[in-house]
Design a protein around this motif. Structure first.
Motif, mmCIF file in Angstrom:
data_model
loop_
_atom_site.group_PDB
_atom_site.id
_atom_site.type_symbol
_atom_site.label_atom_id
_atom_site.label_comp_id
_atom_site.label_asym_id
_atom_site.label_seq_id
_atom_site.Cartn_x
_atom_site.Cartn_y
_atom_site.Cartn_z
ATOM 1 N N ALA A 1 25.231 23.341 17.127
ATOM 2 C CA ALA A 1 26.409 24.050 16.601
ATOM 3 C C ALA A 1 27.621 23.645 17.451
ATOM 4 N N THR B 1 28.903 27.428 26.255
ATOM 5 C CA THR B 1 27.759 28.325 26.103
ATOM 6 C C THR B 1 26.496 27.623 26.588
ATOM 7 N N GLN C 1 22.932 27.507 25.561
ATOM 8 C CA GLN C 1 22.365 27.888 24.273
ATOM 9 C C GLN C 1 21.263 26.905 23.893
ATOM 10 N N MET D 1 34.465 28.641 17.561
ATOM 11 C CA MET D 1 34.402 29.773 18.494
ATOM 12 C C MET D 1 35.675 29.834 19.350
ATOM 13 N N VAL E 1 34.368 32.015 13.474
ATOM 14 C CA VAL E 1 33.067 32.250 14.115
ATOM 15 C C VAL E 1 33.090 33.576 14.884
ATOM 16 N N LYS F 1 23.695 33.038 15.206
ATOM 17 C CA LYS F 1 22.597 33.490 14.324
ATOM 18 C C LYS F 1 21.653 34.453 15.047
ATOM 19 N N GLY G 1 27.173 26.632 9.622
ATOM 20 C CA GLY G 1 28.592 26.931 9.355
ATOM 21 C C GLY G 1 29.511 25.932 10.048
ATOM 22 N N CYS G 2 29.183 25.581 11.291
ATOM 23 C CA CYS G 2 29.991 24.610 12.052
ATOM 24 C C CYS G 2 29.954 23.260 11.353
HETATM 25 C C1 LIG Z 1 29.416 27.294 20.513
HETATM 26 C C2 LIG Z 1 28.981 27.846 19.202
HETATM 27 N N1 LIG Z 1 29.851 27.891 18.157
HETATM 28 C C3 LIG Z 1 29.455 28.389 16.969
HETATM 29 C C4 LIG Z 1 28.169 28.869 16.777
HETATM 30 C C5 LIG Z 1 27.765 29.462 15.452
HETATM 31 O O1 LIG Z 1 26.782 28.724 14.818
HETATM 32 P P1 LIG Z 1 25.671 29.432 13.937
HETATM 33 O O2 LIG Z 1 26.209 30.730 13.426
HETATM 34 O O3 LIG Z 1 25.459 28.493 12.785
HETATM 35 O O4 LIG Z 1 24.496 29.587 14.831
HETATM 36 C C6 LIG Z 1 27.282 28.818 17.875
HETATM 37 N N2 LIG Z 1 26.020 29.271 17.757
HETATM 38 N N3 LIG Z 1 27.718 28.310 19.063
#
Ligand SMILES: Cc1ncc(COP(=O)(O)O)c(N)n1
Ligand SMILES: Nc1ncnc2c1ncn2[C@@H]1O[C@H](COP(=O)(O)OP(=O)(O)O)[C@@H](O)[C@H]1O
Length: 274
Positions: A18, A42, A44, A80, A107, A111, A212-213
């Protein structure tokens, strides 16, 4: 050779599915030179968000100046943004450099449920950024918050799109990934004149991290090439559909989509025809 250039203003996703990483991969796949201004880092992966580290607004402003003073993007998107301070900084710079070909992906929540936008920042997004947008691309939960209503069906989507358009965005796409009508996912585009429904079969998969991204980056890349919003949303839908259908199946949680898929299919079709 004319090089089209697109800028993403968004957060970094260390997992690569993302955020900035999804945006740059998508720009590249669609033949557009990608640039980025980070708003946050992030930590993640496919299991969730382990850490969020917003940057100082001055660091965001300086990245935007570096791009704005030299590189002239053909289209810009935001993802974001995290805080009111960052939103105000980004809005000021977008106005300063006259970046009108602007996609706002509002954003709010990853999820897995982690917040990527402070609650107090929603009003700043509405006040400062939506009036600058060519296209705003909320998912259904984001559209519910922006339009201040609940969305249970396509009529509700139309009403929410009208309300969000009244906030100043020239067009609105409400993405249908979170809705469900008989196995069909419907994105609704509203440009102030008509509603265009873009339908595709719902793909049954948990690998939707970054959909979405990726979608809004594809839309931005197509706008950078000079396509209209109506044309750009069609390519974006085809891009994300291929990316979800050909999921990579990596990570043990909600995995990323396949950013290679759309281009690989086009190349395969081309070589079959020869
Ligand atoms: C840095 C960042 N930006 C945007 C999203 C949203 O992506 P999603 O809702 O598809 O997980 C994400 N998880 N992380
Ligand atoms: N399971 C799915 N099957 C087919 N298309 C999907 C699916 N999930 C999302 N999409 C598409 O992906 C794009 C992003 O939608 P959505 O997942 O709602 O956004 P977000 O990632 O911001 O929550 C939209 O074009 C939507 O139609």
């Amino acid at each position: 050779m004319n090089i089209y250039k697109a800028l993403t203003i968004a957060g970094s996703d260390s997992g690569g599915g993302a955020g900035i990483q999804a945006d740059l991969k998508t720009f590249q796949e669609l033949g557009v030179y990608g640039m980025s201004a980070l708003t946050a880092v992030t930590a993640q992966n496919t299991l969730g968000v382990q850490g969020v580290y917003p940057l100082e607004p001055a660091a965001v402003a300086q990245q935007l100046d570096s791009v704005g003073e030299d590189l002239t993007p053909d289209a810009v998107k935001t993802g974001m943004l995290f805080s009111s301070d960052i939103i105000r900084t980004v809005a000021d710079k977008i106005r300063q450099y006259g970046w009108n070909n602007l996609v706002i992906d509002p954003v709010m929540v990853a999820k897995g449920g982690s917040s990527l936008l402070l609650r107090e920042a929603v009003q700043s997004l509405i006040d400062h950024l939506l009036p600058l947008a060519l296209v705003t691309t909320p998912n259904i939960p984001e559209a519910e918050i922006l339009a201040d209503m609940s969305i249970a069906n396509l009529q509700d989507c139309e009403e929410a799109a009208k309300r969000i358009r009244q906030m100043g965005s020239q067009s609105v796409v409400i993405k249908g990934g979170h809705g469900s009508e008989n196995g069909i996912v419907t994105d609704v585009l509203y440009d102030g004149r008509e509603f265009v429904y873009m339908e595709s079969p719902r793909i049954d998969t948990r690998h939707t991290h970054g959909t979405g991204c990726t979608y809004s980056a594809a839309l931005t890349a197509e706008l950078a090439k000079g396509h209209s919003a109506a044309e750009a949303v069609r390519t974006a839908k085809a891009f994300i559909r291929a990316a979800i259908e050909d999921g990579l199946g990596i990570g043990s949680g909600h995995g990323p989509t396949n950013h290679f898929a759309y281009g690989r299919r086009l190349r395969a079709e081309g070589s079959e025809r020869q």
